[in-house]
Write a protein that holds these residues in place. Sequence first.
Motif, mmCIF file in Angstrom:
data_model
loop_
_atom_site.group_PDB
_atom_site.id
_atom_site.type_symbol
_atom_site.label_atom_id
_atom_site.label_comp_id
_atom_site.label_asym_id
_atom_site.label_seq_id
_atom_site.Cartn_x
_atom_site.Cartn_y
_atom_site.Cartn_z
ATOM 1 N N SER A 1 0.945 -1.208 0.014
ATOM 2 C CA SER A 1 -0.069 0.009 0.070
ATOM 3 C C SER A 1 0.907 1.260 -0.225
ATOM 4 C CB SER A 1 -0.940 0.046 1.394
ATOM 5 O OG SER A 1 -1.982 -1.077 1.286
ATOM 6 N N PRO A 2 0.437 2.178 -0.910
ATOM 7 C CA PRO A 2 1.191 3.419 -0.894
ATOM 8 C C PRO A 2 1.344 4.085 0.469
ATOM 9 C CG PRO A 2 -0.778 3.598 -2.164
ATOM 10 C CD PRO A 2 -0.491 2.231 -1.912
ATOM 11 N N ILE A 3 1.994 4.894 0.753
ATOM 12 C CA ILE A 3 2.346 5.516 2.148
ATOM 13 C C ILE A 3 2.152 7.015 1.836
ATOM 14 C CG2 ILE A 3 3.738 6.165 4.210
ATOM 15 C CD1 ILE A 3 3.010 3.243 4.172
ATOM 16 N N LEU A 4 1.344 7.943 2.452
ATOM 17 C CA LEU A 4 1.457 9.296 2.417
ATOM 18 C C LEU A 4 1.626 9.783 3.559
ATOM 19 C CD1 LEU A 4 0.725 11.882 0.859
ATOM 20 C CD2 LEU A 4 -1.889 11.519 1.595
ATOM 21 N N LEU A 5 2.770 10.592 3.775
ATOM 22 C CA LEU A 5 3.270 11.229 4.977
ATOM 23 C C LEU A 5 2.459 12.670 4.920
ATOM 24 C CD1 LEU A 5 7.070 10.594 4.576
ATOM 25 C CD2 LEU A 5 5.654 9.563 6.242
ATOM 26 N N MET A 6 1.841 12.896 6.017
ATOM 27 C CA MET A 6 1.185 14.369 6.105
ATOM 28 C C MET A 6 1.959 15.323 7.100
ATOM 29 S SD MET A 6 -2.760 13.108 6.274
ATOM 30 C CE MET A 6 -2.600 12.344 7.924
ATOM 31 N N PHE A 7 2.452 16.260 6.591
ATOM 32 C CA PHE A 7 3.301 17.213 7.332
ATOM 33 C C PHE A 7 2.610 18.650 7.431
ATOM 34 C CE2 PHE A 7 6.636 14.598 6.020
ATOM 35 C CZ PHE A 7 7.837 14.661 7.092
ATOM 36 N N GLY A 8 2.513 19.313 8.642
ATOM 37 C CA GLY A 8 1.909 20.623 8.988
ATOM 38 C C GLY A 8 2.996 21.723 8.542
ATOM 39 N N THR A 9 2.250 22.920 8.303
ATOM 40 C CA THR A 9 3.098 24.337 8.323
ATOM 41 C C THR A 9 2.415 24.932 9.586
ATOM 42 O OG1 THR A 9 1.294 25.112 6.978
ATOM 43 C CG2 THR A 9 3.437 24.154 6.014
ATOM 44 N N GLY A 10 2.905 26.179 9.848
ATOM 45 C CA GLY A 10 2.700 26.961 10.884
ATOM 46 C C GLY A 10 3.201 26.200 12.299
ATOM 47 N N PHE A 11 2.219 26.124 13.152
ATOM 48 C CA PHE A 11 2.613 25.163 14.565
ATOM 49 C C PHE A 11 2.146 23.574 14.213
ATOM 50 C CE2 PHE A 11 5.100 28.120 17.551
ATOM 51 C CZ PHE A 11 5.197 29.185 16.528
ATOM 52 N N GLY A 12 1.915 23.389 13.261
ATOM 53 C CA GLY A 12 1.550 21.977 12.920
ATOM 54 C C GLY A 12 0.106 21.345 12.737
ATOM 55 N N LEU A 13 -0.036 20.314 12.542
ATOM 56 C CA LEU A 13 -1.375 19.876 11.896
ATOM 57 C C LEU A 13 -2.394 20.022 12.888
ATOM 58 C CD1 LEU A 13 -0.190 16.678 9.919
ATOM 59 C CD2 LEU A 13 -1.271 18.472 8.886
ATOM 60 N N ALA A 14 -3.508 20.411 12.564
ATOM 61 C CA ALA A 14 -4.708 20.394 13.594
ATOM 62 C C ALA A 14 -5.048 18.853 14.023
ATOM 63 C CB ALA A 14 -6.140 21.013 12.749
ATOM 64 N N PRO A 15 -5.826 18.828 15.008
ATOM 65 C CA PRO A 15 -6.249 17.370 15.419
ATOM 66 C C PRO A 15 -7.287 16.815 14.476
ATOM 67 C CG PRO A 15 -6.337 19.069 17.190
ATOM 68 C CD PRO A 15 -5.918 19.767 15.972
ATOM 69 N N ALA A 16 -7.958 17.540 13.798
ATOM 70 C CA ALA A 16 -8.920 16.898 12.887
ATOM 71 C C ALA A 16 -7.921 16.193 11.778
ATOM 72 C CB ALA A 16 -9.721 18.061 12.009
#
Lengths: 184, 184
Positions: free
Chosen positions: A132-147
Amino acid sequence: MADLFLVLIHHPCLDRRGRIVTTAITSLDIHDIARSARTFGVRAVYVAHPVREQRDFAIRVRDHWFEQPDRLFDSRRREALELIHIVDDLDLAIAEIERMTGRRPILVYTSAQARDGVSCEQLRERMASGDSPILLMFGTGFGLAPAVRERADLVLNAIEGAGDYNHLSVRAAAAIILYRLRGR
Amino acid sequence: MADLFLVLIHHPCLDRRGRIVTTAITSLDIHDIARSARTFGVRAVYVAHPVREQRDFAIRVRDHWFEQPDRLFDSRRREALELIHIVDDLDLAIAEIERMTGRRPILVYTSAQARDGVSCEQLRERMASGDSPILLMFGTGFGLAPAVRERADLVLNAIEGAGDYNHLSVRAAAAIILYRLRGR
């Protein structure tokens, strides 16, 4: 080996006080993450932003290196920027990956706080044995929201430094994580 | 354990055609490398530039975060930027380290090409058992000029990606090397 993808998310993110915000696109994020992604064999990088003008800006940052004839000799930068796709949101990135690979990607949440998730080394092993492909999710600002965390299939543990301080740029954090997942 | 230092060199560097040049200071280099350095326990970061106006610019980039009262609540950024020292050249960085530690630092050359040097893991072991401070030398532009390599005590092997492509930003390369030398 599983294909690796990355998405850089600008909404919903956190600001320094923990409020949900939409961050502005940083041109150097696009360049640095593209170069790190190309070095470590990432198949595509999605820059996700809900605002049309910001997406247009990201497209200009990317395409500048394809449109200027005198830039053509720096083919290494072009090779990296070719990985960049500009999308409205995470769902469109997922849809593109499904279209490319025929599979739904495993969503991996990254943050500077997570301690109860998987290590890069565990994810690397999983990628070596899984399809299965892997999708890494990176946030900007001070990081990803809890949602965004609620949508994730896996949480990646934070990078640990020499002490308690851990306030890396997303460009530095992405480089280290990609090295740990794919470096030699 | 040996103290770790870093110097970001803007002259003599190479341009894309291999000519010796002086590069301009990039403000985000200062921020990103300071944050990575603080995360991984680097004792000081020297930004070396031979041109007075460029050094003044670097000082403004650093001190902006100390002078604006409304910035004070982002203490994490200040903690990182406190590591930054602006100097004319490598020799002044070496002299400062000697003054601080009482020892001459071991000069470590980094590049995207080196294959015949030591690995990060070998240098990490050496740091664990040795007392001499270590000064990591990073180039800007298309890397450090050969004259800098000639002064080095050690050459650090290049970061290896998933394939032949290796064109990381100096911000990304420094993050990965500091992680390998000091990360957990």
